[in-house]
Design a protein around this motif. Sequence first.
Motif, PDB file in Angstrom:
ATOM      1  N   TYR A   7       4.158 -14.627  -2.227  1.00 50.77           N
ATOM      2  CA  TYR A   7       3.308 -13.668  -1.526  1.00 50.77           C
ATOM      3  C   TYR A   7       2.158 -14.424  -0.877  1.00 50.77           C
ATOM      4  O   TYR A   7       1.457 -15.205  -1.534  1.00 50.77           O
ATOM      5  CB  TYR A   7       2.753 -12.627  -2.495  1.00 50.77           C
ATOM      6  CG  TYR A   7       3.773 -11.619  -2.958  1.00 50.77           C
ATOM      7  CD1 TYR A   7       3.746 -10.305  -2.507  1.00 50.77           C
ATOM      8  CD2 TYR A   7       4.788 -11.991  -3.852  1.00 50.77           C
ATOM      9  CE1 TYR A   7       4.688  -9.379  -2.941  1.00 50.77           C
ATOM     10  CE2 TYR A   7       5.734 -11.074  -4.277  1.00 50.77           C
ATOM     11  CZ  TYR A   7       5.680  -9.775  -3.824  1.00 50.77           C
ATOM     12  OH  TYR A   7       6.618  -8.861  -4.242  1.00 50.77           O
TER      13      TYR A   7
ATOM     14  N   THR B 291       4.918 -10.367   2.536  1.00 46.58           N
ATOM     15  CA  THR B 291       5.687 -10.235   1.314  1.00 46.58           C
ATOM     16  C   THR B 291       7.156 -10.599   1.503  1.00 46.58           C
ATOM     17  O   THR B 291       7.710 -10.442   2.590  1.00 46.58           O
ATOM     18  CB  THR B 291       5.627  -8.783   0.801  1.00 46.58           C
ATOM     19  OG1 THR B 291       6.383  -7.935   1.678  1.00 46.58           O
ATOM     20  CG2 THR B 291       4.191  -8.280   0.744  1.00 46.58           C
TER      21      THR B 291
ATOM     22  N   ALA C 281       7.009  -4.977  -2.839  1.00 43.48           N
ATOM     23  CA  ALA C 281       5.679  -4.773  -3.429  1.00 43.48           C
ATOM     24  C   ALA C 281       5.665  -5.000  -4.932  1.00 43.48           C
ATOM     25  O   ALA C 281       4.614  -4.849  -5.563  1.00 43.48           O
ATOM     26  CB  ALA C 281       5.195  -3.361  -3.116  1.00 43.48           C
TER      27      ALA C 281
ATOM     28  N   PHE D 168       3.120  -7.612  -5.780  1.00 42.31           N
ATOM     29  CA  PHE D 168       1.936  -7.664  -4.917  1.00 42.31           C
ATOM     30  C   PHE D 168       0.697  -7.390  -5.767  1.00 42.31           C
ATOM     31  O   PHE D 168       0.614  -6.362  -6.445  1.00 42.31           O
ATOM     32  CB  PHE D 168       2.052  -6.629  -3.805  1.00 42.31           C
ATOM     33  CG  PHE D 168       1.032  -6.779  -2.709  1.00 42.31           C
ATOM     34  CD1 PHE D 168       1.340  -7.471  -1.549  1.00 42.31           C
ATOM     35  CD2 PHE D 168      -0.241  -6.227  -2.830  1.00 42.31           C
ATOM     36  CE1 PHE D 168       0.411  -7.607  -0.533  1.00 42.31           C
ATOM     37  CE2 PHE D 168      -1.175  -6.358  -1.829  1.00 42.31           C
ATOM     38  CZ  PHE D 168      -0.855  -7.047  -0.665  1.00 42.31           C
TER      39      PHE D 168
ATOM     40  N   VAL E  20      -2.556  -6.086  -5.979  1.00 47.94           N
ATOM     41  CA  VAL E  20      -3.464  -5.206  -5.241  1.00 47.94           C
ATOM     42  C   VAL E  20      -4.918  -5.576  -5.503  1.00 47.94           C
ATOM     43  O   VAL E  20      -5.750  -5.569  -4.586  1.00 47.94           O
ATOM     44  CB  VAL E  20      -3.190  -3.735  -5.615  1.00 47.94           C
ATOM     45  CG1 VAL E  20      -4.281  -2.822  -5.065  1.00 47.94           C
ATOM     46  CG2 VAL E  20      -1.831  -3.303  -5.081  1.00 47.94           C
TER      47      VAL E  20
ATOM     48  N   THR F  22       0.801  -1.097   6.932  1.00 42.52           N
ATOM     49  CA  THR F  22       1.990  -1.928   7.109  1.00 42.52           C
ATOM     50  C   THR F  22       2.396  -1.855   8.577  1.00 42.52           C
ATOM     51  O   THR F  22       2.458  -0.775   9.156  1.00 42.52           O
ATOM     52  CB  THR F  22       3.151  -1.454   6.221  1.00 42.52           C
ATOM     53  OG1 THR F  22       3.332  -0.043   6.369  1.00 42.52           O
ATOM     54  CG2 THR F  22       2.897  -1.777   4.761  1.00 42.52           C
TER      55      THR F  22
ATOM     56  N   ASP G 164       7.047  -1.322   2.274  1.00 39.77           N
ATOM     57  CA  ASP G 164       6.179  -1.786   1.194  1.00 39.77           C
ATOM     58  C   ASP G 164       5.039  -0.796   0.968  1.00 39.77           C
ATOM     59  O   ASP G 164       4.573  -0.605  -0.156  1.00 39.77           O
ATOM     60  CB  ASP G 164       5.581  -3.151   1.547  1.00 39.77           C
ATOM     61  CG  ASP G 164       6.554  -4.297   1.331  1.00 39.77           C
ATOM     62  OD1 ASP G 164       7.557  -4.098   0.624  1.00 39.77           O
ATOM     63  OD2 ASP G 164       6.312  -5.390   1.864  1.00 39.77           O
TER      64      ASP G 164
ATOM     65  N   GLN H  92       5.375   1.899  -1.866  1.00 36.04           N
ATOM     66  CA  GLN H  92       5.108   1.428  -3.221  1.00 36.04           C
ATOM     67  C   GLN H  92       3.641   1.058  -3.407  1.00 36.04           C
ATOM     68  O   GLN H  92       3.038   1.373  -4.434  1.00 36.04           O
ATOM     69  CB  GLN H  92       5.992   0.223  -3.531  1.00 36.04           C
ATOM     70  CG  GLN H  92       7.481   0.550  -3.547  1.00 36.04           C
ATOM     71  CD  GLN H  92       8.321  -0.630  -3.972  1.00 36.04           C
ATOM     72  OE1 GLN H  92       8.088  -1.248  -4.995  1.00 36.04           O
ATOM     73  NE2 GLN H  92       9.324  -0.958  -3.167  1.00 36.04           N
ATOM     74  N   LEU H  93       3.063   0.403  -2.405  1.00 36.63           N
ATOM     75  CA  LEU H  93       1.663  -0.003  -2.516  1.00 36.63           C
ATOM     76  C   LEU H  93       0.732   1.198  -2.629  1.00 36.63           C
ATOM     77  O   LEU H  93      -0.290   1.141  -3.327  1.00 36.63           O
ATOM     78  CB  LEU H  93       1.273  -0.868  -1.322  1.00 36.63           C
ATOM     79  CG  LEU H  93       1.922  -2.253  -1.283  1.00 36.63           C
ATOM     80  CD1 LEU H  93       1.671  -2.928   0.062  1.00 36.63           C
ATOM     81  CD2 LEU H  93       1.416  -3.125  -2.422  1.00 36.63           C
ATOM     82  N   SER H  94       1.086   2.282  -1.955  1.00 34.36           N
ATOM     83  CA  SER H  94       0.260   3.485  -2.040  1.00 34.36           C
ATOM     84  C   SER H  94       0.204   3.999  -3.472  1.00 34.36           C
ATOM     85  O   SER H  94      -0.840   4.485  -3.929  1.00 34.36           O
ATOM     86  CB  SER H  94       0.804   4.564  -1.104  1.00 34.36           C
ATOM     87  OG  SER H  94       0.658   4.184   0.254  1.00 34.36           O
TER      88      SER H  94
ATOM     89  N   LEU I  20      -3.178   1.205  -3.312  1.00 31.58           N
ATOM     90  CA  LEU I  20      -3.547   0.705  -1.988  1.00 31.58           C
ATOM     91  C   LEU I  20      -2.882   1.593  -0.933  1.00 31.58           C
ATOM     92  O   LEU I  20      -1.745   1.339  -0.532  1.00 31.58           O
ATOM     93  CB  LEU I  20      -3.096  -0.745  -1.812  1.00 31.58           C
ATOM     94  CG  LEU I  20      -3.447  -1.418  -0.474  1.00 31.58           C
ATOM     95  CD1 LEU I  20      -4.953  -1.571  -0.316  1.00 31.58           C
ATOM     96  CD2 LEU I  20      -2.756  -2.779  -0.352  1.00 31.58           C
TER      97      LEU I  20
ATOM     98  N   CYS J 107      -1.333   2.964   2.252  1.00 32.32           N
ATOM     99  CA  CYS J 107      -0.792   2.153   3.347  1.00 32.32           C
ATOM    100  C   CYS J 107       0.026   2.976   4.325  1.00 32.32           C
ATOM    101  O   CYS J 107       1.263   3.022   4.215  1.00 32.32           O
ATOM    102  CB  CYS J 107       0.094   1.034   2.805  1.00 32.32           C
ATOM    103  SG  CYS J 107      -0.743  -0.408   2.203  1.00 32.32           S
TER     104      CYS J 107
END
Length: 408
Positions: free
Chosen positions: A57, A172, A181, A184, A186, A196, A357, A360-362, A366, A368
């Motif tokens: 990453y 990523t 993710a 990742f 965060v 993204t 991504d 998943q990041l949300s 985070l 996104c």
Amino acid sequence: MQHIIDRFLKYVKIDTQSDPNSKTTPSTEKQWLFAEELVEELQEIGLEDVSIDDNAYVMATLPSNIDEEVPVIGFISHFDTSPDFTGTDVNPQIIENYDGKDIVLNALDDIVLSPDYFEDLLQYKGQTLITTDGTTLLGADDKAGITEIVTAMEYLIDNPEIKHGKIRIGFTPDEEIGRGAHHFDVDTFGAEWAYTMDGSQIGELEYENFNAAKAKVGITGKSVHPGYAKNKMVNAISIATEFLEILPPEETPQHTEGRQGFFHVDHLKGEIEHAEFEMIIRDHDAAQFEERKQLLRDITSKLNRIHGDCIVLELEDQYYNMRQRIEPVMHIVGIAKKAMEAVGVAPIIKPIRGGTDGSQLSYMGLPCPNIFAGGHHFHGKYEYVPVESMQKAVEVIVKICELVAANR
């Protein structure tokens, strides 16, 4: 514009296909090569805190050039390409001043990119297109996004009169196999929200996506001489067919659009004594998503009662609709929309028929939303990207940075 072309061509010529059967991160060693080259490039253009972790990453920082405190924001793209079609020896073709007619990708194999079939081509008449040579995918998903982010950061460095807060960028591996993710960090990324750059056509702005799961169905049969098979043979192939015939035939990718969900069988193999198939399950609506998974359980139970416990179903959730996590902070979508309008791009706000991504990041804290990267027909030989769309994406990124600082 030539600078964008050169950067993009350099990126797509590096093979970075991911592998869903691998257990490592990244899933393929060749992704490391690209990640390491990115690190060198980010350092060369003047970004700070450039790092690469044990899972490849990549992160970097563009420091704030204002005194006031403003939210730290980020931009994220993935560098792997899809395992659905070969990404080895990508040989891009540049079509300048596209005339709206057929584009011969490969004369030898008679592979043609035609507006008669791909009507979206016509909206780019007069523009510069980058296509495949008909033998590989292109890799605009998502090396167009990486090109745009790096170019935007370089532009902000070279034009310090444009005021902005602290900007974080991240790249990523393994997004194409649903694991982009997974590792990742965060907290280390340290942004309040991010975008993204992984959408398709110019103007796309998305903050909702499918809920997603995958299923694997294994069927154990019993082989007996067909002449003496009555009440003895258990044909795993026939049971697999019976299972699939119960699924609603109209709820497949080729028959659905918008927010309509589907079942999609993507692998199938079998013999009399063993058959197995894999499928993905998709739905924007959380309740309907659960109903789809329950249907698979119900079919399994029904056929096991009939055929004697010969079916094993494995179900695994992959990601969820990020709308639930974006709606409480809808101003971040509003900023992206305002940025697009400011640079002459008409926003197209619609649900993603897939995932990024960002979904998943949300859920990892985070938020996104997803912004267009410009490409079309990803994951195959008909993939292309208009250079002008990439240029506009760069302008959108720069404008977002500017607007966040202006709203301090």
